[in-house]
Each structure stands twice: as C-alpha cells, then as structure tokens.
Write a protein that holds these residues in place. Structure first.
Motif, PDB file in Angstrom:
ATOM      1  N   PHE A   1       3.239  -2.471  13.749  1.00 31.27           N
ATOM      2  CA  PHE A   1       3.928  -2.644  12.472  1.00 31.27           C
ATOM      3  C   PHE A   1       5.369  -2.118  12.520  1.00 31.27           C
ATOM      4  N   LEU A   2       5.633  -1.161  13.407  1.00 32.67           N
ATOM      5  CA  LEU A   2       6.940  -0.492  13.422  1.00 32.67           C
ATOM      6  C   LEU A   2       8.124  -1.438  13.632  1.00 32.67           C
ATOM      7  N   PRO A   3       8.054  -2.419  14.548  1.00 28.26           N
ATOM      8  CA  PRO A   3       9.217  -3.314  14.706  1.00 28.26           C
ATOM      9  C   PRO A   3       9.541  -4.140  13.470  1.00 28.26           C
ATOM     10  N   LEU A   4       8.609  -4.227  12.521  1.00 30.09           N
ATOM     11  CA  LEU A   4       8.849  -5.013  11.308  1.00 30.09           C
ATOM     12  C   LEU A   4       9.510  -4.207  10.193  1.00 30.09           C
ATOM     13  N   LEU A   5       9.543  -2.882  10.357  1.00 28.36           N
ATOM     14  CA  LEU A   5      10.089  -2.027   9.295  1.00 28.36           C
ATOM     15  C   LEU A   5      11.509  -2.406   8.882  1.00 28.36           C
ATOM     16  N   PRO A   6      12.444  -2.632   9.818  1.00 29.96           N
ATOM     17  CA  PRO A   6      13.813  -2.972   9.389  1.00 29.96           C
ATOM     18  C   PRO A   6      13.881  -4.237   8.552  1.00 29.96           C
ATOM     19  N   PHE A   7      12.929  -5.157   8.729  1.00 24.64           N
ATOM     20  CA  PHE A   7      12.951  -6.408   7.961  1.00 24.64           C
ATOM     21  C   PHE A   7      12.531  -6.187   6.513  1.00 24.64           C
ATOM     22  N   LEU A   8      11.926  -5.048   6.242  1.00 25.85           N
ATOM     23  CA  LEU A   8      11.507  -4.736   4.874  1.00 25.85           C
ATOM     24  C   LEU A   8      12.602  -4.007   4.097  1.00 25.85           C
ATOM     25  N   LEU A   9      13.688  -3.657   4.779  1.00 29.17           N
ATOM     26  CA  LEU A   9      14.818  -2.993   4.131  1.00 29.17           C
ATOM     27  C   LEU A   9      15.776  -4.036   3.580  1.00 29.17           C
ATOM     28  N   THR A  10      16.413  -3.718   2.490  1.00 29.36           N
ATOM     29  CA  THR A  10      17.363  -4.648   1.871  1.00 29.36           C
ATOM     30  C   THR A  10      18.790  -4.264   2.244  1.00 29.36           C
ATOM     31  N   GLY A  11      19.677  -5.235   2.164  1.00 30.66           N
ATOM     32  CA  GLY A  11      21.088  -4.981   2.387  1.00 30.66           C
ATOM     33  C   GLY A  11      21.519  -5.028   3.832  1.00 30.66           C
ATOM     34  N   LEU A  12      20.663  -5.435   4.733  1.00 24.52           N
ATOM     35  CA  LEU A  12      21.017  -5.506   6.152  1.00 24.52           C
ATOM     36  C   LEU A  12      21.261  -6.953   6.555  1.00 24.52           C
ATOM     37  N   SER A  13      22.255  -7.152   7.414  1.00 22.46           N
ATOM     38  CA  SER A  13      22.513  -8.491   7.936  1.00 22.46           C
ATOM     39  C   SER A  13      21.454  -8.822   8.988  1.00 22.46           C
ATOM     40  N   PRO A  14      21.299 -10.093   9.342  1.00 21.58           N
ATOM     41  CA  PRO A  14      20.322 -10.454  10.378  1.00 21.58           C
ATOM     42  C   PRO A  14      20.560  -9.711  11.696  1.00 21.58           C
ATOM     43  N   GLU A  15      21.839  -9.535  12.063  1.00 16.94           N
ATOM     44  CA  GLU A  15      22.149  -8.824  13.303  1.00 16.94           C
ATOM     45  C   GLU A  15      21.733  -7.360  13.206  1.00 16.94           C
ATOM     46  N   GLN A  16      22.030  -6.730  12.075  1.00 18.25           N
ATOM     47  CA  GLN A  16      21.654  -5.325  11.881  1.00 18.25           C
ATOM     48  C   GLN A  16      20.131  -5.157  11.868  1.00 18.25           C
ATOM     49  N   THR A  17      19.465  -6.112  11.267  1.00 18.58           N
ATOM     50  CA  THR A  17      18.004  -6.047  11.220  1.00 18.58           C
ATOM     51  C   THR A  17      17.409  -6.118  12.618  1.00 18.58           C
ATOM     52  N   PHE A  18      17.928  -7.038  13.428  1.00 18.76           N
ATOM     53  CA  PHE A  18      17.404  -7.195  14.778  1.00 18.76           C
ATOM     54  C   PHE A  18      17.714  -5.961  15.629  1.00 18.76           C
ATOM     55  N   ILE A  19      18.921  -5.451  15.507  1.00 24.26           N
ATOM     56  CA  ILE A  19      19.297  -4.254  16.256  1.00 24.26           C
ATOM     57  C   ILE A  19      18.417  -3.075  15.841  1.00 24.26           C
ATOM     58  N   GLY A  20      18.185  -2.954  14.523  1.00 23.79           N
ATOM     59  CA  GLY A  20      17.316  -1.876  14.044  1.00 23.79           C
ATOM     60  C   GLY A  20      15.898  -2.012  14.576  1.00 23.79           C
ATOM     61  N   SER A  21      15.391  -3.237  14.593  1.00 19.53           N
ATOM     62  CA  SER A  21      14.049  -3.474  15.117  1.00 19.53           C
ATOM     63  C   SER A  21      13.985  -3.150  16.604  1.00 19.53           C
ATOM     64  N   ALA A  22      15.025  -3.536  17.348  1.00 20.40           N
ATOM     65  CA  ALA A  22      15.065  -3.253  18.778  1.00 20.40           C
ATOM     66  C   ALA A  22      15.101  -1.750  19.029  1.00 20.40           C
ATOM     67  N   ALA A  23      15.881  -1.033  18.212  1.00 19.20           N
ATOM     68  CA  ALA A  23      15.977   0.419  18.388  1.00 19.20           C
ATOM     69  C   ALA A  23      14.647   1.092  18.091  1.00 19.20           C
ATOM     70  N   VAL A  24      14.010   0.690  16.994  1.00 14.94           N
ATOM     71  CA  VAL A  24      12.709   1.266  16.637  1.00 14.94           C
ATOM     72  C   VAL A  24      11.688   0.996  17.736  1.00 14.94           C
ATOM     73  N   THR A  25      11.696  -0.232  18.240  1.00 18.32           N
ATOM     74  CA  THR A  25      10.741  -0.601  19.281  1.00 18.32           C
ATOM     75  C   THR A  25      10.998   0.170  20.568  1.00 18.32           C
ATOM     76  N   GLY A  26      12.275   0.317  20.931  1.00 19.94           N
ATOM     77  CA  GLY A  26      12.609   1.066  22.137  1.00 19.94           C
ATOM     78  C   GLY A  26      12.153   2.518  22.054  1.00 19.94           C
ATOM     79  N   VAL A  27      12.404   3.145  20.905  1.00 14.86           N
ATOM     80  CA  VAL A  27      11.965   4.524  20.707  1.00 14.86           C
ATOM     81  C   VAL A  27      10.438   4.602  20.742  1.00 14.86           C
ATOM     82  N   THR A  28       9.786   3.576  20.185  1.00 15.24           N
ATOM     83  CA  THR A  28       8.324   3.545  20.186  1.00 15.24           C
ATOM     84  C   THR A  28       7.779   3.460  21.609  1.00 15.24           C
ATOM     85  N   PHE A  29       8.347   2.549  22.402  1.00 13.16           N
ATOM     86  CA  PHE A  29       7.917   2.432  23.796  1.00 13.16           C
ATOM     87  C   PHE A  29       8.112   3.752  24.536  1.00 13.16           C
ATOM     88  N   LEU A  30       9.260   4.350  24.342  1.00 14.51           N
ATOM     89  CA  LEU A  30       9.555   5.615  25.013  1.00 14.51           C
ATOM     90  C   LEU A  30       8.578   6.699  24.574  1.00 14.51           C
TER      91      LEU A  30
END
Length: 250
Positions: free
Chosen positions: A175-204
């Motif tokens: 569920f964690l990579p989907l969290l940024p998509f539930l936030l408002t006010g983010l551009s598509p690029e920011q959402t994807f970057i946020g999801s990538a960052a969350v996922t990377g931290v999760t993997f680590l």
C-alpha cells in the motif's frame, strides 16, 4: 579457564539441553513476511511505474494498484499455503509408505537403518545396538527414515500462518507506494517521485530488517533488496514507456 558461556546464545547445561530438545520448536515466518513485503512493494510500484511511463492519470495507478494488492496478495497467500501444505502432505505420504514397508519388509528396513549409520562411521557391536535401539521404537524408526533417507523436515510451519503472514505483509507494504497518490496538490511528476522515494525507502528498510534478523551485513542486505526492487520497477517503467506509443494510436 574462563567461562565463556555468557557469550553464547543458549546454555549447554544438561537439563537445559534436554528441555530445549524436547520442547516445541517455533517456526520463523520471516521468509514469508519478507517475500510478501517485497512482492507487494514491487507489484504496486510496478503498476505505478507502468502508469507513469505510459502517461496515464494518477487515478489509474490508484485503481489498478488497489486491485493488484487484493488480487495478487490473495494469489500469493494461496500459493504459499499450497506450497507449505504440499510439503506436509509429502511427509505424511512418505510416513505411510515407511509404515507399510516396516510391516511387510522389516528386515529390509532394518538394513536401511544399518546402512545409514554405517555411513556415519559406526560399526560392529555399537552399530548393531544403534539399529536395535531405533527399530525397537516404531515412531523413532519411521522418523529416522524420513529424515535420513528422504531428507524431510518432520516439523514444518503452519500453512495458514505462512499464508496469512504473506498476505498481511503484501497488503501493508504494497500500500505504501500508493500513499503519494492520495495526497492533494501534487503534480503527476511530484506524485511519481514521491512514490519512488517511498518505495525505495521501503525496499531499503525491508533489507535492513532482514539483515538484522538473519545477522547478515546490514548494508549488503539493504542494498541487495533495494537493487532487486528498483530493477523490477525500472523494467515496469520502461515497458510502460514503450507501450505508450501503441496506446496513443488506438
């Protein structure tokens, strides 16, 4: 000589050894949790990456992500249950087979016990006493054949616990990579970057936790998990980018 027993993981006093060997063994479900967590994160972020690479709306990522969480998580849990249960069924099938062989060909089964312990270096009267001791106890006889002849683990993990552990870890971490998509006010690029960052931290984090529990070097365990998950996500992103040209022509 100094007593170094305090440096060891458990006591080797005779009564402690006896209690430890006679007690019930707790099975670790760490592998099931790690498997579910990694696959959940990879699966969900693969959807996110494919959607981003294909230039689709963020709502599509949320919709497909949740659908994949439930469907793939349940599928993994069922597969893990069937795999664990199949192993137990194999043990029981071999147990019935050995019971039948002991009943109809006891001398042949005694000879198998003799050959097993002869290969371990026992011989003469000591070897015969070992054979007599084991074959005097039907359950010990069968268990020895299962473990020594077939290499089977007599006490396996619970299929239900293994499946539940996999499913919960898949849902929670996936569920964690989907969290940024539930936030408002983010551009598509920011959402994807946020999801990538969350996922990377999760993997680590998964890798570090696995390394801590298994006493592996933390940096190696964390980096390995991060690279494995990142590779799967990169492949999904490139696939989405490549397929985008076909989608646009439809």
């Amino acid at each position: 000589m100094a007593d170094k027993s305090t440096d060891l993981e458990h006591s080797h006093e005779p009564e402690d050894v006896r209690d430890r060997l006679e007690g019930e063994h707790e099975h670790s479900y760490l592998g099931d949790a790690v498997l579910g967590a990694i696959d959940g994160a990879v699966t969900t972020f693969a959807v996110v990456s494919g959607v981003a690479g294909g230039g689709l709306a963020g709502g599509v990522a949320v919709l497909l992500g949740f659908a994949n969480l439930l469907a793939d998580g349940f599928s993994m849990a069922v597969s893990n249950y069937e795999s664990t249960a199949s192993t137990q069924q194999m043990v029981e099938r071999r147990r019935r087979q050995e019971q039948r062989h002991i009943e109809h060909a006891p001398e042949g089964e005694r000879e198998e016990i003799r050959q097993i312990f002869k290969r371990k270096g026992f011989e003469g009267d000591l070897l015969e006493r070992i054979v007599d001791t084991i074959t005097d106890d039907r359950e010990l006889w069968i268990n020895t054949m299962l473990s020594e002849e077939y290499g089977l683990q007599l006490e396996g993990p619970s299929p239900w616990k293994a499946a539940a552990t996999t499913f919960v870890a898949f849902l929670v971490i996936g569920f964690l990579p989907l969290l940024p998509f539930l936030l408002t006010g983010l551009s598509p690029e920011q959402t994807f970057i946020g999801s990538a960052a969350v996922t990377g931290v999760t993997f680590l984090g998964i890798g570090l936790l696995k390394g801590y529990v298994t006493e592996e070097p933390l940096w190696r365990s964390g980096l390995t998990t991060l690279l494995a998950g990142g590779g799967a996500a990169t492949l999904a992103y490139l696939t989405g980018s490549w397929l985008r040209q076909f989608v646009e022509t439809i």
